[in-house]
Every structure is written in structure tokens, then in C-alpha cells.
Design an enzyme around this catalytic site. Structure first.
Site, short mmCIF file in Angstrom:
data_model
loop_
_atom_site.label_atom_id
_atom_site.label_comp_id
_atom_site.label_asym_id
_atom_site.label_seq_id
_atom_site.Cartn_x
_atom_site.Cartn_y
_atom_site.Cartn_z
N ASP A 330 -19.26 -12.70 -19.83
CA ASP A 330 -20.41 -13.57 -20.00
C ASP A 330 -21.34 -13.30 -18.82
OD1 ASP A 330 -22.10 -15.85 -20.20
OD2 ASP A 330 -20.52 -16.94 -21.24
N ARG A 332 -24.28 -15.09 -18.41
CA ARG A 332 -25.28 -16.16 -18.34
C ARG A 332 -25.31 -16.82 -16.97
NH1 ARG A 332 -23.70 -19.43 -23.59
NH2 ARG A 332 -21.69 -18.67 -22.90
#
Ligand SMILES: [Zn+2]
Length: 420
Positions: A330, A332
Site C-alpha cells: 500500500d 497511500r
């Protein structure tokens, strides 16, 4: 226009000239008085006035270059800001000048036309990085919630037609480099060098201009949809429902059923409407971070890798497959995400519609209290998205019933590519 460019010779921006703009108008980030903070001048119409790295509009700066190349846009054009001012008052809030509270957007970005009117009148090209307007939303799921009697029109927040009245805000990223570095636990020098190298040397000033400490990165913006009274956001007596949503074009826009993005987004909107109808405020913060900020190409490659692996798409290997393709599960990294909530003046979220621990930890770690976490109702999870939701639950994402048993994960399978 004979030439699409500003002048006939190329000016390198990598080294400061005498009496440079950063000396005349330095950015004193987080100063309580916006006049003392100084304007963010990222315009390219007059290089001598620039006091930041990068250009306005995020990735759209590249489209501006194409419009100029096509001789459709005069590069010297400046915006006429008449009547563009905000439709609602947001701030100033105390968080705007708390050191380190906001590092990835300009809290005064929607007020520049007013604050720096004098400077603009004197010829400096200062542009808003935030715009606030009003609109109505209409989504079929909200009409469904009305027919199922979960929502009722009140004529103010929700109308008989299913329209929802909202204030919507667009926020371009403005990074204060020392503050961003601190959020990621690195030095400003390391951050500057990594940004420089990972953009293929796109912004040499990152490494040659320590006098410029603000960067307008070529990334997507944030959109905020607010239901209810905007001025209630800073009022501790008013309840706030909030969903912080990361973009997923396939699900959000096209209704693709491999993930829970649109259903969770709509659930957040439904809860926001309800909160606003009860006198509180609903907030949807939408971040352009497609495919866990890895991009849509990577995301689709991961889908194929998931569905073609031996045994088919499985919750047990959900995160592993992403890491195989992208090198990371991930990207983000929610460290910058709470900035928008502080900009809105939020101190407490009564209902947070999210199961993500990364989001929760970032919000709470930034000093905002979260009273209740609201998982997605099981009935809203699309068939092919069972893999994603079970993998997330097993990985520790928040659920009201606690994490699911990892040994059951092998049983959760997605649709194979032959049966799309
Ligand atoms: Zn999605």
C-alpha cells in the site's frame, strides 16, 4: 502569438538570482497572520516572483503545457478572480497556525483573492489553491435508501428527488517540505533528494534551492463534500460523521464489483446525510490516490496476478500479490491525510466510516478524537469483493465482531477471469 513560450530564451530556475523572490517574499509557514506567512507564488507567468517549487494545478500543469503547445492558451494569461470567492466560510481555525498541524495544503488557499488583494493589484500572479462551491448530488443508492425508508427527505439536506445539498471544496496540494519530511520520519534533505530522483529529475530546485521550502507536487487533489452547516465543523457541541475515501475509479465511478469502494463511499454519504439531518455535519474527504496510490495500471496488473495464481483469487494471498507486483502492499501512507480535517477545524469525529487502521491511527495520532468506528454493513459488500474484505479483516482492519479466523481465508475465493 508567434511563439508559445514566454520569451525567446530559456531561463534555468535551478539557481537563485540576486534579489530573488524568496528573499523578497519568503514563506513563513504556519504564521498565524497570512500577511506574515506570505503568499504562495507558483505562477509561471513571471518567474521573478516565484517563491515555491513546481507549478499550480498539480498534474494539470502538463495539460496547460499542451494547451499552450497547441496555441490554444496564451502562456501569460492570468485568471480573472471576480466572483470566484468561496460560497461558505471555512476558518481561520486555530489549527491553521499550530506548528506541524497542516503541512500539505495552504490553509489560506481559498482566501488569497481577499488577503493578497493589494499584491495581486500590484501585478503579482497569486492564485487560489482551494475553491469552495455549492452543488447537489444525486446517486441511485441514495434513492434506494429512501425507498427502503432508511433516509427521508427534509427539503434542506435531502430533497424528495433524492438530491443532496452539499458544499464542495477542491484542494490542491501545497507541501511544506520540512513538515512533510517530519511526517515521514526523514530529513528534509533526504526527502528533497528522493522526490528529485523519483521524478526523473523533473524539479532540480528540490536539490539546488534550499531557500524554497514549499513544493507544488504534480499529484491529484482532494475534494471534500460537506453535508449540513459548514460552520458547525469547528463547534465541539456538533456531531460529525466522516468518511475519508481514497479514489478507486473502477468502483467509485463505474461500479466494478471487485472491491467495496463505491458501496463504502455511498454508505459514508448516507451516514453523513443522517448526521446533517440531526443537526450535525457530514464530511466526505476524497483523496486522489488511485489504486492505493500505486496507480490504475499497477492495480489492474495486481488483479490479473490475483486471479491467475494457482488456486485462483484468494483472501489468503490478497496482500501478497499486491506486494509482488508493486513492491509494497500500500503506498497511500496516511500521514498527510489528516491535514484536511484540521483545515476544516475538526477536533472530534463522532462516527468514522472506515475499517482502515492506517487511517484511524493517522487521524487519532494527529490529535483528533474518534468516538466510533463504523465498518461497512456486510450487505453492501459486492460478491467479487469478499476476497478483499476478508483479507482486510484478517489483516486487522477494524470490524465490530473482531478479526476473522485466518484459517478460513483459503475458503474465500473470487471470480476467475474466464467467468467475468
Ligand atoms: Zn476499489
Amino acid at each position: 502569438m508567434n511563439s508559445p513560450n514566454r520569451s525567446t530564451h530559456i531561463r534555468l530556475t535551478s539557481h537563485p538570482e540576486p534579489n530573488t523572490a524568496t528573499a523578497r517574499r519568503p514563506v513563513a509557514w504556519a504564521a498565524g497572520d497570512p500577511k506574515a506567512r506570505g503568499p504562495i507564488v507558483g505562477s509561471v507567468t513571471n518567474p521573478a516572483d516565484r517563491n515555491v517549487i513546481g507549478a499550480h494545478g498539480g498534474s494539470y500543469a502538463l495539460y496547460r503545457a499542451l494547451a499552450i503547445s497547441a496555441r490554444a492558451l496564451n502562456p501569460l494569461t492570468r485568471p480573472d478572480l471576480h466572483n470566484t470567492h468561496p460560497t461558505a466560510t471555512i476558518g481561520p481555525h486555530p489549527q491553521w497556525s499550530e506548528p506541524g498541524k497542516i503541512v500539505s495544503l495552504d490553509p489560506w488557499g481559498h482566501m488569497v483573492g481577499e488577503i493578497y488583494a493589494e499584491e495581486i493589484a500590484s501585478g503579482i500572479d497569486i492564485r487560489p489553491t482551494i475553491a469552495i462551491t455549492k452543488a447537489r448530488l444525486n446517486m441511485p443508492e441514495i434513492l434506494g435508501a429512501m425507498s427502503a425508508k432508511r433516509l427521508k427527505a427534509d427539503g434542506v439536506v435531502l430533497h424528495e428527488t433524492g438530491d443532496i445539498s452539499v458544499t464542495k471544496v477542491a484542494i490542491d496540494p501545497v507541501w511544506y517540505l520540512p513538515g512533510v519530511a517530519a511526517r515521514f520520519g526523514t530529513s528534509e534533505g533526504e526527502l528533497r533528494r528522493t522526490l528529485f530522483e523519483q521524478t526523473g529529475g523533473m524539479f532540480p530546485e528540490l536539490v539546488t534551492r534550499p531557500d524554497m521550502n514549499v513544493f507544488l507536487p504534480p499529484i491529484g487533489n482532494i475534494t471534500v463534500y460537506i453535508m449540513g452547516d459548514v460552520t458547525g465543523l469547528g463547534d465541539p457541541k456538533r456531531r460529525i460523521a466522516c468518511r475519508v475515501h481514497d479514489e478507486c475509479n473502477g468502483s467509485d465511478v463505474f461500479g466494478s464489483d471487485i472491491c467495496t469502494c463505491r458501496p463504502y463511499l455511498v454508505h459514508g454519504i448516507e451516514e453523513s446525510v443522517r448526521e446533517a439531518q440531526n443537526g450535525g455535519v457530514g464530511v466526505i474527504a476524497y483523496n486522489r490516490k488511485e489504486g492505493r496510490a500505486l496507480g490504475e495500471v499497477t492495480k489492474f496488473l495486481v488483479y490479473n496476478a490475483r486471479k491467475r495464481q494457482e488456486g485462483g483469487d484468494s483472501a489468503a494471498t490478497y496482500f501478497e500479490r499486491t506486494e509482488c507486483v508493486a513492491g509494497v502492499q500500500d503506498a497511500r501512507f496516511q500521514q498527510l491525510m489528516p491535514d484536511v480535517l484540521h483545515w476544516l477545524g475538526i477536533r472530534r469525529i463522532d462516527r468514522l466510516m472506515s475499517m482502515s487502521n492506517m487511517k484511524y491511527d493517522a487521524i487519532v495520532g494527529s490529535g483528533i478524537e474518534v468516538v466510533e468506528r463504523v465498518p461497512i454493513p456486510p450487505g453492501l459488500v459486492p460478491p467479487d469483493a469478499q476476497v478483499e474484505i476478508e483479507a482486510k479483516k484478517a489483516a486487522g482492519y477494524y470490524t465490530s465482531e473482531g478479526p476473522s479466523d485466518a484459517s478460513d481465508l483459503d475458503q474465500v475465493k473470487g471470480r476467475d477471469l474466464e467467468r467475468f
